[in-house]
Design a protein around this motif. Structure first.
Motif, PDB file in Angstrom:
ATOM      1  N   SER A   1       0.800  -1.220  -0.033  1.00  0.00           N
ATOM      2  CA  SER A   1      -0.033  -0.034   0.073  1.00  0.00           C
ATOM      3  C   SER A   1       0.826   1.227   0.174  1.00  0.00           C
ATOM      4  CB  SER A   1      -0.990  -0.001   1.176  1.00  0.00           C
ATOM      5  OG  SER A   1      -0.373   0.194   2.400  1.00  0.00           O
ATOM      6  N   ILE A   2       2.283   0.931  -0.060  1.00  0.00           N
ATOM      7  CA  ILE A   2       3.044   2.356  -0.300  1.00  0.00           C
ATOM      8  C   ILE A   2       3.430   2.488  -1.618  1.00  0.00           C
ATOM      9  CG2 ILE A   2       3.640   2.231   2.403  1.00  0.00           C
ATOM     10  CD1 ILE A   2       6.317   0.818   1.342  1.00  0.00           C
ATOM     11  N   PRO A   3       3.890   3.859  -1.959  1.00  0.00           N
ATOM     12  CA  PRO A   3       4.275   4.186  -3.181  1.00  0.00           C
ATOM     13  C   PRO A   3       5.669   3.624  -3.341  1.00  0.00           C
ATOM     14  CG  PRO A   3       3.300   5.982  -2.258  1.00  0.00           C
ATOM     15  CD  PRO A   3       3.578   5.158  -1.331  1.00  0.00           C
ATOM     16  N   ARG A   4       6.057   3.293  -4.733  1.00  0.00           N
ATOM     17  CA  ARG A   4       7.609   2.824  -5.052  1.00  0.00           C
ATOM     18  C   ARG A   4       7.923   3.668  -6.286  1.00  0.00           C
ATOM     19  NH1 ARG A   4       7.372  -3.825  -5.010  1.00  0.00           N
ATOM     20  NH2 ARG A   4       8.948  -3.244  -6.507  1.00  0.00           N
ATOM     21  N   LEU A   5       9.378   4.034  -6.368  1.00  0.00           N
ATOM     22  CA  LEU A   5      10.008   4.501  -7.274  1.00  0.00           C
ATOM     23  C   LEU A   5       9.981   3.988  -8.388  1.00  0.00           C
ATOM     24  CD1 LEU A   5      13.005   6.468  -5.233  1.00  0.00           C
ATOM     25  CD2 LEU A   5      10.764   7.331  -5.956  1.00  0.00           C
ATOM     26  N   ASP A   6       9.885   2.425  -8.620  1.00  0.00           N
ATOM     27  CA  ASP A   6       9.882   1.812  -9.449  1.00  0.00           C
ATOM     28  C   ASP A   6       8.549   1.528 -10.247  1.00  0.00           C
ATOM     29  OD1 ASP A   6       9.257   0.041  -7.531  1.00  0.00           O
ATOM     30  OD2 ASP A   6      10.680  -1.536  -8.059  1.00  0.00           O
ATOM     31  N   ALA A   7       7.547   1.977  -9.488  1.00  0.00           N
ATOM     32  CA  ALA A   7       6.087   1.695 -10.116  1.00  0.00           C
ATOM     33  C   ALA A   7       5.904   2.208 -11.678  1.00  0.00           C
ATOM     34  CB  ALA A   7       4.994   2.196  -9.123  1.00  0.00           C
TER      35      ALA A   7
END
Length: 349
Positions: free
Chosen positions: A272-278
């Motif tokens: 549920s957390i943002p990711r830089l590689d998304a």
């Protein structure tokens, strides 16, 4: 351990705990109402130079745990049991005077809400220098110069002028930084930070986290970091304890939690957390329901109503916290087979 290894967050310089929390429980009881068990048998330890993270949603018992350690819970309507030991001293058995001597000097806390933690009718300068006078014997210009230096270290602009201002004249971020300055004033041996960067913008957040990291590495301070931000955990913590409904449900070192977290709740937090590689436009996967949907531990797994892996045997008997492998413990009957994939810890925002 070498300085570079310490700076990388690879563990404490000693394995002897500075703080030991053993089977800590906190029960709130109001007349005519059912008792509420906010903390239920929590145990952990932290050594000098080590950073321990307590992670979970709001309402899981993190802040109540910290207030119990500091002896700041009200005396009426609250029952605290278990053990809290600072070196060989039992904090739960100390008098209020003995606790006051420890608080601020050897044990300090950064509170989550600066607006309620600061006195609204006393200038910031008096509130910061009070700590210096009480525990370091500084007075007058000496205390003021030290207070100015502390405010400057935490990123408050024009610190000399801020000493004469009241909390309502400062922004939320500056109030939070003033609290951090007060906590760091005596270079405490144990620092409890309850969501220390919640009210700060990204630039100041990075500055404060670096300041905390320097304190841990340079002064061998033991840091207990309470947060819901796994990005902060990824960059600062050595060990991580995940809390839910007042109990520790999983604990391991930082890399083990992020790469091999097995509890469905831990997996939900990671997804549920943002990711830089998304990929652009990729949606987050929240945990369904809310923390209020938990059932009592006496009736089974408290996370069962929200869990996608729930089975019939999850209801009836509470799962025990059992060791999965060295240093990794888990409270779950049906753990994840495939934890959420993470390329590197740097992909966590």
């Amino acid at each position: 351990m070498s300085a570079p290894a310490r700076a990388a967050g690879l563990g404490a310089s000693t394995t002897v705990p500075l703080l030991r929390v053993e089977d800590l429980s906190v029960v709130f009881q109001r007349k005519g109402e059912a008792a509420t068990r906010a903390v239920d048998g929590v145990s952990f330890s932290v050594a000098p130079g080590q950073t321990l993270g307590l992670v979970g949603e709001s309402g899981c018992g993190k802040s109540v745990t910290s207030l119990a350690i500091m002896g700041l819970l009200p005396k009426r309507g609250v029952k605290v049991s278990g053990g809290v030991f600072f070196e060989d001293r039992s904090l739960l058995e100390l008098s209020e005077g003995e606790l006051r001597d420890l608080r601020g000097a050897e044990i300090a806390m950064i509170f989550q809400d600066p607006l309620s933690a600061l006195n609204p009718v006393i200038p910031i300068g008096i509130q910061v220098t009070e700590v210096l006078t009480r525990h370091r014997g500084m007075k007058g210009d000496v205390a003021n110069r030290e207070a100015i230096d502390l405010l400057e270290r935490v990123g408050i602009p024009d610190p000399k002028r801020r000493l004469t201002e009241y909390p309502h004249q400062l922004s939320g971020g500056m109030r939070q930084r003033a609290l951090i300055a007060m906590a760091l004033a005596c270079q405490p041996r144990l620092l409890i930070a309850d969501e220390p960067t919640t009210a700060l913008d990204v630039t100041i957040q990075a500055q404060i986290l670096e300041l905390l990291r320097e304190l841990v590495v340079g002064s061998d301070t033991a840091l207990v970091l309470i947060t819901h931000d796994l990005g902060v955990v990824a960059g600062l913590c050595d060990t991580v304890h995940v809390m839910y409904a007042g109990r520790i449900i999983e604990n391991a070192d930082r890399r083990e939690i992020f790469y091999n977290g097995r509890h469905p709740y831990t997996g939900g937090l990671l997804r549920s957390i943002p990711r830089l590689d998304a990929a652009r436009g990729e949606t987050l996967t929240p945990i369904r329901g809310s923390a209020r949907d938990a059932i009592p531990w006496q009736e089974g797994c408290a996370f069962a109503p929200r869990c996608d892996h729930v089975e019939d045997d999850c209801i009836g008997q509470p799962p025990k916290l059992e060791t999965v492998r060295g240093g990794h413990s888990l409270r779950c009957l049906h753990p994840l087979d495939h934890p959420p994939e993470i390329e590197t810890l740097e992909t966590i925002v």
